[in-house]
Design a protein around this motif. Structure first.
Motif, short mmCIF file in Angstrom:
data_model
loop_
_atom_site.label_atom_id
_atom_site.label_comp_id
_atom_site.label_asym_id
_atom_site.label_seq_id
_atom_site.Cartn_x
_atom_site.Cartn_y
_atom_site.Cartn_z
N ASP A 14 -43.52 42.51 104.35
CA ASP A 14 -44.48 42.48 103.25
C ASP A 14 -44.93 43.88 102.85
OD1 ASP A 14 -45.12 40.13 102.06
OD2 ASP A 14 -47.23 40.20 102.70
N ARG A 15 -45.29 44.67 103.85
CA ARG A 15 -45.77 46.04 103.58
C ARG A 15 -44.66 46.88 102.98
NH1 ARG A 15 -49.09 45.30 108.30
NH2 ARG A 15 -47.43 46.04 109.65
N ALA A 16 -43.44 46.73 103.50
CA ALA A 16 -42.30 47.52 103.00
C ALA A 16 -42.05 47.18 101.53
CB ALA A 16 -41.07 47.25 103.84
N LEU A 17 -42.11 45.88 101.21
CA LEU A 17 -41.87 45.46 99.82
C LEU A 17 -42.94 46.00 98.88
CD1 LEU A 17 -40.61 41.76 99.76
CD2 LEU A 17 -39.60 43.72 98.59
N THR A 18 -44.20 45.95 99.34
CA THR A 18 -45.31 46.45 98.53
C THR A 18 -45.13 47.95 98.29
OG1 THR A 18 -46.69 44.80 99.59
CG2 THR A 18 -47.82 46.53 98.34
N ARG A 19 -44.76 48.68 99.35
CA ARG A 19 -44.53 50.13 99.19
C ARG A 19 -43.40 50.38 98.19
NH1 ARG A 19 -40.75 52.85 101.51
NH2 ARG A 19 -40.57 51.51 103.34
N ILE A 20 -42.29 49.64 98.34
CA ILE A 20 -41.15 49.81 97.43
C ILE A 20 -41.59 49.56 95.98
CG2 ILE A 20 -38.94 48.81 96.71
CD1 ILE A 20 -38.26 48.45 99.68
N ALA A 21 -42.39 48.50 95.78
CA ALA A 21 -42.85 48.17 94.43
C ALA A 21 -43.64 49.34 93.83
CB ALA A 21 -43.70 46.91 94.46
N HIS A 22 -44.49 49.96 94.65
CA HIS A 22 -45.28 51.09 94.15
C HIS A 22 -44.40 52.31 93.90
CE1 HIS A 22 -48.83 48.68 95.29
NE2 HIS A 22 -49.34 49.33 94.24
N GLU A 23 -43.42 52.52 94.75
CA GLU A 23 -42.49 53.64 94.54
C GLU A 23 -41.72 53.45 93.23
OE1 GLU A 23 -41.65 54.73 99.26
OE2 GLU A 23 -40.02 53.94 98.01
N ILE A 24 -41.33 52.20 92.96
CA ILE A 24 -40.62 51.91 91.71
C ILE A 24 -41.53 52.21 90.52
CG2 ILE A 24 -39.66 50.04 90.27
CD1 ILE A 24 -38.65 48.75 92.92
N ALA A 25 -42.78 51.80 90.62
CA ALA A 25 -43.73 52.01 89.52
C ALA A 25 -43.99 53.49 89.29
CB ALA A 25 -45.04 51.28 89.81
N GLU A 26 -44.03 54.24 90.39
CA GLU A 26 -44.27 55.67 90.29
C GLU A 26 -43.10 56.36 89.58
OE1 GLU A 26 -46.50 58.49 93.58
OE2 GLU A 26 -44.86 57.21 94.19
N ARG A 27 -41.90 55.93 89.94
CA ARG A 27 -40.70 56.54 89.36
C ARG A 27 -40.49 56.11 87.91
NH1 ARG A 27 -34.96 57.18 91.21
NH2 ARG A 27 -35.64 57.08 93.37
N ASN A 28 -40.96 54.91 87.55
CA ASN A 28 -40.71 54.36 86.21
C ASN A 28 -42.02 53.99 85.53
OD1 ASN A 28 -37.60 53.98 86.53
ND2 ASN A 28 -38.48 52.97 88.32
N PRO A 29 -42.69 54.97 84.90
CA PRO A 29 -44.01 54.69 84.34
C PRO A 29 -43.99 53.58 83.29
CG PRO A 29 -43.49 57.06 84.27
CD PRO A 29 -42.25 56.36 84.69
N LYS A 30 -42.88 53.46 82.54
CA LYS A 30 -42.86 52.45 81.48
C LYS A 30 -42.27 51.14 81.98
CE LYS A 30 -41.13 55.29 78.32
NZ LYS A 30 -40.39 55.67 77.12
N GLY A 31 -43.08 50.13 82.08
CA GLY A 31 -42.62 48.85 82.61
C GLY A 31 -41.79 48.04 81.63
N GLN A 32 -41.90 48.36 80.34
CA GLN A 32 -41.19 47.54 79.34
C GLN A 32 -39.68 47.57 79.54
OE1 GLN A 32 -43.64 49.89 78.83
NE2 GLN A 32 -43.69 50.18 76.61
N GLU A 33 -39.17 48.65 80.10
CA GLU A 33 -37.72 48.80 80.22
C GLU A 33 -37.18 48.19 81.51
OE1 GLU A 33 -37.28 52.97 80.16
OE2 GLU A 33 -37.40 53.13 77.98
N LEU A 34 -38.09 47.75 82.39
CA LEU A 34 -37.67 47.39 83.73
C LEU A 34 -37.14 45.96 83.83
CD1 LEU A 34 -38.04 49.44 86.03
CD2 LEU A 34 -39.95 48.05 86.83
N VAL A 35 -36.00 45.77 84.52
CA VAL A 35 -35.53 44.42 84.89
C VAL A 35 -35.12 44.47 86.36
CG1 VAL A 35 -34.66 43.96 82.56
CG2 VAL A 35 -33.09 44.78 84.30
N VAL A 36 -35.28 43.34 87.04
CA VAL A 36 -34.93 43.26 88.46
C VAL A 36 -33.76 42.30 88.62
CG1 VAL A 36 -35.74 42.58 90.75
CG2 VAL A 36 -37.28 43.79 89.20
N ILE A 37 -32.70 42.74 89.32
CA ILE A 37 -31.54 41.88 89.54
C ILE A 37 -31.20 41.84 91.02
CG2 ILE A 37 -29.07 41.59 89.07
CD1 ILE A 37 -29.56 42.73 86.29
N GLY A 38 -31.17 40.64 91.56
CA GLY A 38 -30.85 40.45 92.98
C GLY A 38 -29.39 40.09 93.18
N ILE A 39 -28.79 40.63 94.25
CA ILE A 39 -27.39 40.34 94.56
C ILE A 39 -27.33 39.12 95.48
CG2 ILE A 39 -25.29 41.22 95.65
CD1 ILE A 39 -26.21 44.04 94.95
#
Lengths: 177, 316
Positions: A14-39
């Motif tokens: 849980d903590r690792a996922l939350t940290r990853i989510a924040h790292e993603i947000a930090e790297r990509n300030p604009k959320g409109q362009e973001l899509v998530v794809i799972g393998i």
């Protein structure tokens, strides 16, 4: 059957996922362009959770899709055909920032196949890779952008990620051969 | 479930699990057909031969497009233009094709058992695209796939097959697939074309169309196969239509959600009325789309079936 060692428990995942989510947000300030794809298969439940966390952080919808890389593998000639799942990417990838999600990165060949498969759905602006476990032994020049936990493994070991949506305990374990 | 077979020769020898594996794989390939780019590299560098000793357009074209979409190379070898006309035996023809390093041979032949015969001595994989009145495995798989896409299951569904059962490889393959997956199968047609023996397989037989379709979830109509009948099995076409043609009036007696299926080519006004063929319950064109997905799945699975299990490493 070898011995199983728990690497991450439900809280740590849980903590690792939350940290990853924040790292993603930090790297990509604009959320409109973001899509998530799972393998498929392991990356899908992880990606679903990550998309949920990102929706909370950005305060907007984040499109979610799944991709099966079986048709793009480089070892189809040397193995029994893999079990297939329908790919589901109901949106165009042109100019998007794709967060590609898998549970474990090992040789890197699954990711290579995924990059190849994604090609048929448009030309994303960028693709960033998130994994729960990096267990080393890369055979291709591929490197994740976001990592839950880096784990030292022997080549013959296996890493199992179990995520449940029905309240059962999530766990990541290392299985020594 | 994993697929380990090198050939697809019939449905009779498959397990329910193997059929389900093909259906599950077909779902993934159906999605490929819906993409803007409908091609995947799974069979890159493989050579596939369409060996059609008996004329066929739709099955041949479907296999051809399936191979193209998997990036395989495919060549067509048809009876009209073939050396078989010049007296070459089937065995020699097949061995010649194998000498060209063909990886898979898809065969349509008027003689039952021709694919099994080839599989005994060829190194290449053999796929049965219809052998005489014996089996037509991919047709049954696409029919069952279509049913499953609509109902999400097969078990306990009531499926009625109408028409020329005796001479129909489509009927035989369908019966095997449906029974293995737990459906209840009713066969309907003139007594000369619906032999008693089929009861032994576990099918229900009737010669009354209204009774046959009353409770059906699926009505699969077969074409009258003039080319496979060496004598007339019913007095005349008019009489067949009167008793076994599916008209709008007859269809109104069936369940409103019953699916209407037909392997094609359809004879409008014979086994099926135009109105019925074009109605909302008809999934005849969907069957064609699904045929492509199923054949892609079959080629894909067969490609991996050449090696014994355990000769590969799974990632992770």
């Amino acid at each position: 059957m070898g011995s199983a060692i728990e690497i991450l428990d439900a809280n740590a995942i849980d903590r690792a996922l939350t940290r990853i989510a924040h790292e993603i947000a930090e790297r990509n300030p604009k959320g409109q362009e973001l899509v998530v794809i799972g393998i498929h298969q392991g990356g899908v439940p992880l990606a679903r959770r990550l998309a949920r966390l990102l929706r909370g952080i950005y305060g907007q919808d984040i499109p979610f899709g799944t991709i099966d890389v079986g048709m793009h593998r480089d070892d189809l000639d040397q193995r029994i055909s893999p079990n297939m799942h329908p790919t589901d990417i109901p949106f165009n990838l042109n100019t998007k920032t794709v967060i590609l999600v898998d549970d474990v990165i090992f040789s890197g060949r699954t990711i290579r196949a995924a990059l190849d498969a994604l090609n048929d759905f448009g030309r994303p602006k960028t693709i960033q890779l998130a994994v729960m476990v990096d267990r080393g032994h890369r055979e291709l020049p591929i490197k994740p952008d976001f990592i839950g936990r880096t784990v030292e493994t022997r080549f013959e070991d296996r890493v199992e990620v179990e995520l449940h949506d029905d309240g059962r305990k999530d766990t990541v374990s290392l299985i020594r051969s | 479930m994993t697929w380990t077979r090198k050939h697809l020769l019939d449905i009779e020898s498959l397990t329910a699990e193997e059929i389900t594996t093909i259906l599950d794989t077909s779902r993934a390939f159906k999605e490929v057909g819906e993409r803007p780019i409908k091609k995947v590299p799974a069979l890159r560098g493989k050579t596939v031969v369409n060996l059609f000793i008996e004329p066929s357009t739709r099955t041949r074209v479907s296999f051809e497009l399936a191979a193209h979409r998997l990036t395989a190379d495919i060549i067509n070898f048809t009876a009209e233009a073939s050396s078989l006309r010049k007296g070459e035996t089937l065995k020699d023809t097949a061995q010649t094709l194998e000498a060209l390093n063909a990886d898979m041979i898809i065969i349509r032949h008027g003689a039952s058992g021709a694919p099994h015969f080839l599989a005994r001595f060829l190194g290449a994989s053999v796929i049965n695209a219809g052998d005489g009145a014996h089996e037509h495995p991919t047709q049954a798989l696409l029919d069952v796939f279509t049913i499953r896409e609509h109902f999400n299951h097969i078990a306990n569904l009531k499926v009625t097959i109408v028409g020329d059962i005796l001479y129909s490889r489509v009927a035989r393959s369908n019966i095997w697939a449906l029974l293995k997956l737990g459906a209840q199968v009713t066969l309907c047609g003139p007594s000369t074309l619906v032999p008693k023996e089929f009861e032994r397989l576990g099918c229900h037989l009737t010669h009354d169309l209204t009774e046959a379709i009353a409770e059906a979830d699926v009505i699969n109509l077969l074409r009258i196969q003039h080319e496979r009948q060496n004598r007339t099995s019913f007095p005349n076409l008019g009489e067949y239509i009167r008793f076994f043609g599916l008209t709008k009036e007859r269809l109104d007696q069936a369940k409103p959600e019953a699916l209407i299926m037909h392997p094609g080519p359809i004879n409008r006004g014979v086994e099926i009325d135009s109105q019925v063929a074009d109605c909302d319950q008809s999934v005849i064109l969907e069957q064609v789309t699904h045929g492509l997905a199923v054949r892609m799945a079959v080629l894909f699975l067969i490609n991996g079936g050449k090696r014994p299990p355990g000769s590969f490493n799974l990632e992770k």
